[in-house]
Structure formats: C-alpha cells, structure tokens
Write a protein that holds these residues in place. Structure first.
Motif, PDB file in Angstrom:
ATOM      1  N   ARG A 156      10.721 105.799 -27.279  1.00 54.30           N
ATOM      2  CA  ARG A 156      10.971 106.894 -26.348  1.00 54.30           C
ATOM      3  C   ARG A 156      10.580 106.495 -24.931  1.00 54.30           C
ATOM      4  NH1 ARG A 156      13.807 110.748 -24.158  1.00 54.30           N
ATOM      5  NH2 ARG A 156      12.725 112.701 -23.689  1.00 54.30           N
ATOM      6  N   ASP A 157       9.397 105.906 -24.768  1.00 55.72           N
ATOM      7  CA  ASP A 157       9.038 105.315 -23.483  1.00 55.72           C
ATOM      8  C   ASP A 157       9.754 103.969 -23.415  1.00 55.72           C
ATOM      9  OD1 ASP A 157       7.312 107.450 -22.947  1.00 55.72           O
ATOM     10  OD2 ASP A 157       5.598 106.434 -23.832  1.00 55.72           O
ATOM     11  N   GLU A 197       8.546 110.976 -10.658  1.00 57.55           N
ATOM     12  CA  GLU A 197       8.244 112.072  -9.732  1.00 57.55           C
ATOM     13  C   GLU A 197       7.128 111.699  -8.750  1.00 57.55           C
ATOM     14  OE1 GLU A 197       9.377 116.386 -11.283  1.00 57.55           O
ATOM     15  OE2 GLU A 197       7.595 115.574 -12.294  1.00 57.55           O
ATOM     16  N   SER A 226      11.468 109.765 -21.095  1.00 51.83           N
ATOM     17  CA  SER A 226      10.297 110.405 -21.695  1.00 51.83           C
ATOM     18  C   SER A 226       9.468 111.107 -20.616  1.00 51.83           C
ATOM     19  CB  SER A 226       9.434 109.362 -22.397  1.00 51.83           C
ATOM     20  OG  SER A 226       8.793 108.528 -21.437  1.00 51.83           O
ATOM     21  N   PRO A 227       8.602 112.056 -21.024  1.00 53.13           N
ATOM     22  CA  PRO A 227       7.749 112.736 -20.039  1.00 53.13           C
ATOM     23  C   PRO A 227       6.882 111.785 -19.225  1.00 53.13           C
ATOM     24  CG  PRO A 227       7.750 113.946 -22.109  1.00 53.13           C
ATOM     25  CD  PRO A 227       8.486 112.656 -22.367  1.00 53.13           C
ATOM     26  N   ILE A 228       6.378 110.725 -19.835  1.00 54.36           N
ATOM     27  CA  ILE A 228       5.535 109.775 -19.121  1.00 54.36           C
ATOM     28  C   ILE A 228       6.326 109.068 -18.022  1.00 54.36           C
ATOM     29  CG2 ILE A 228       4.289 107.588 -19.337  1.00 54.36           C
ATOM     30  CD1 ILE A 228       3.308 108.528 -22.056  1.00 54.36           C
ATOM     31  N   TRP A 240       9.149 110.159 -16.657  1.00 59.63           N
ATOM     32  CA  TRP A 240       9.540 111.161 -15.663  1.00 59.63           C
ATOM     33  C   TRP A 240       8.400 111.425 -14.678  1.00 59.63           C
ATOM     34  CZ3 TRP A 240      13.883 112.749 -13.808  1.00 59.63           C
ATOM     35  CH2 TRP A 240      13.941 113.909 -13.032  1.00 59.63           C
ATOM     36  N   GLN A 241       7.185 111.497 -15.191  1.00 64.37           N
ATOM     37  CA  GLN A 241       6.032 111.712 -14.320  1.00 64.37           C
ATOM     38  C   GLN A 241       5.874 110.553 -13.332  1.00 64.37           C
ATOM     39  OE1 GLN A 241       2.172 111.695 -16.273  1.00 64.37           O
ATOM     40  NE2 GLN A 241       1.326 113.097 -14.754  1.00 64.37           N
ATOM     41  N   THR A 253      17.870 113.034 -15.052  1.00 60.78           N
ATOM     42  CA  THR A 253      17.054 114.226 -15.228  1.00 60.78           C
ATOM     43  C   THR A 253      15.917 113.932 -16.192  1.00 60.78           C
ATOM     44  OG1 THR A 253      18.218 115.115 -17.173  1.00 60.78           O
ATOM     45  CG2 THR A 253      19.185 115.571 -15.001  1.00 60.78           C
ATOM     46  N   SER A 254      15.040 114.907 -16.350  1.00 58.89           N
ATOM     47  CA  SER A 254      13.917 114.745 -17.276  1.00 58.89           C
ATOM     48  C   SER A 254      14.385 114.611 -18.718  1.00 58.89           C
ATOM     49  CB  SER A 254      12.950 115.922 -17.138  1.00 58.89           C
ATOM     50  OG  SER A 254      13.609 117.142 -17.417  1.00 58.89           O
ATOM     51  N   GLU A 255      15.628 114.996 -18.998  1.00 58.84           N
ATOM     52  CA  GLU A 255      16.161 114.854 -20.356  1.00 58.84           C
ATOM     53  C   GLU A 255      16.543 113.416 -20.674  1.00 58.84           C
ATOM     54  OE1 GLU A 255      16.222 117.456 -22.507  1.00 58.84           O
ATOM     55  OE2 GLU A 255      15.189 118.489 -20.876  1.00 58.84           O
ATOM     56  N   TYR A 260       6.654 104.736 -10.189  1.00 60.89           N
ATOM     57  CA  TYR A 260       7.493 103.956 -11.099  1.00 60.89           C
ATOM     58  C   TYR A 260       7.904 102.631 -10.442  1.00 60.89           C
ATOM     59  CZ  TYR A 260      11.382 102.669 -14.127  1.00 60.89           C
ATOM     60  OH  TYR A 260      12.228 101.990 -14.975  1.00 60.89           O
TER      61      TYR A 260
END
Length: 235
Positions: A122-123, A32, A24-26, A28-29, A19-21, A36
């Motif tokens: 985080r990334d 999606e 990191s947001p980068i 996850w993007q 999941t997105s949790e 990646y």
C-alpha cells in the motif's frame, strides 16, 4: 510546502493531479507537507546537464522524473515494476506537459532475462522484490530486461535509482560502461551499513567516486573522476 491548484497540488514545482485515493495515508501526508522526496528533488536539480540521456530505475509517481525533465535537452527513460505507480507517473507527466520522458513498467537487471516476484505494498515506496520487507497486498511476476543492453542501445550516460534495496545486488553485478554519473537513494534499513559498504566498494570497482557536493544523507551521487582537485567550496 505544497500548494493547491484546480488539478490537485504543486510539490517541488510539479503539478500533481492525484488524490488521497490514489496513494496511502502516509504518502498523502508526505505530499501535503511537501516532504515527499524533498532531498531528492533538491539534489537532482544539480545533477543533470543539457543533452544528458537518463535511465531512472524506480519511477514512483513521477515527481523526481518530472523535476529531472525540466532540465533543457535531456531525454529520460523511467522504469517501475509497479503498474499502479507507472499510471500515476504518466498522469503527472501529462499534467506538466512533459514530452521528453518514456515510462515503462518493468525491471532492468544485469544478466540474462529472468522472472522475478515483485511484492506490491500500500505504501508504494515499500514495494520491492523483498518478501520479508513487510506485509504486501499483491505479488506479481515480472520478467527482467538486460540493463547493459538498454544502456548501450539508448546511449544512456546518467543512472538514477530508487529501487528499495535492490541497488546493492544490481551494482555488484552490473557493467556501467557509458555511465558517468549515478544518483541513488541508499536503504540501510534493509541491508545495514554492511550493504552501504558493499555499494561503495562496487562503485569504486566501476571507477566512480563519491561526490559529497551533490549528495545529501542517503541520497548519494557517484561520479567518474580523473583525480583533478576541485575549486574550493565553502558549502
């Protein structure tokens, strides 16, 4: 592009039960959007043959590992220094019913075992042994194992690496006896073109040639070659 399922998403044909949790947001993007590790996924599908014994350094969340594991008859050992990503990679392998991969948290390096500092970011694709690479969330001390001994013990013939700049020093020091193909991501943003030149020089010294047909941008393949010309290919 990825597609959604009841256990998460599918990217490059791999079920991804995260999941997105978890990232990191980068990252996850990138997941999606389907971007990646897209280049790596395309290239590794052509990399392996039945019966190959693969050592992967830098498992990440196991997407490329899972793509490689789809090749019939391969055996894979996959290492990452980051305990969080190893947990995610094992989750991905389980979701895809993969039973030909062994994941291990750790470092494989040439020479005698030593303790190294690993900087967790985080990334996670920026996590590395390079403190100056940027802000980090944690630092862990981790002991290395001998690369050459592992290759010999497990009769590894293919080496795959995405280790955030550490490939430059590793290849300069390593003995790659038994290896016939090396696939890696270059990180010129960390060591410049001089570092790329050093890597190519190291691989030349090990008896490998750059393989343009199985390389794409920073994702490069080196192959042992006897000098025989190849059949002409328009691609």
């Amino acid at each position: 592009m990825n597609t959604a399922t009841d256990i998460g998403m599918i990217i490059h044909g791999i079920r991804l039960p995260i999941t997105s949790e978890d990232v990191s947001p980068i990252i996850w993007q990138a997941l999606e959007s389907g971007k990646y590790e897209a280049k790596e996924a395309r290239q590794v599908r052509k990399l392996l043959h039945t019966g190959d014994r693969v050592l992967e350094l830098g498992a990440g969340i196991g997407v490329i590992t899972a793509v490689m594991a789809q090749t019939p008859g391969v055996t894979i050992w996959s290492f990452d220094a980051n305990p969080h990503t190893i947990e995610l990679a094992e989750r991905v392998a389980a979701a895809n019913e993969i039973d030909n991969v062994t994941f291990r948290q750790g470092l494989l390096m040439s020479g005698a075992p030593e303790t190294h500092s690993f900087y967790v970011r985080r990334d996670f694709w920026m996590s590395s042994m390079i403190e100056s690479q940027g802000p980090y969330e944690d630092v862990i001390d981790i002991g290395s194992q001998n690369l050459e001994a592992f290759i010999a013990e497990h009769e590894v013939n293919v080496l795959v690496m995405d280790i955030e700049g550490a490939e430059r020093d590793l290849l300069a020091a390593a003995d790659l006896d038994g290896i016939d193909r090396v696939f890696m991501e270059l990180h010129d943003h960390l060591y410049g073109l001089a570092g790329v030149r050093d890597i190519f020089a190291s691989m030349n010294g090990h008896g490998f040639s750059y393989d343009p047909r199985n390389s794409s941008g920073p994702c490069v393949m080196f192959t042992r070659d006897d000098g025989t010309p190849r059949t002409y290919c328009e691609e």
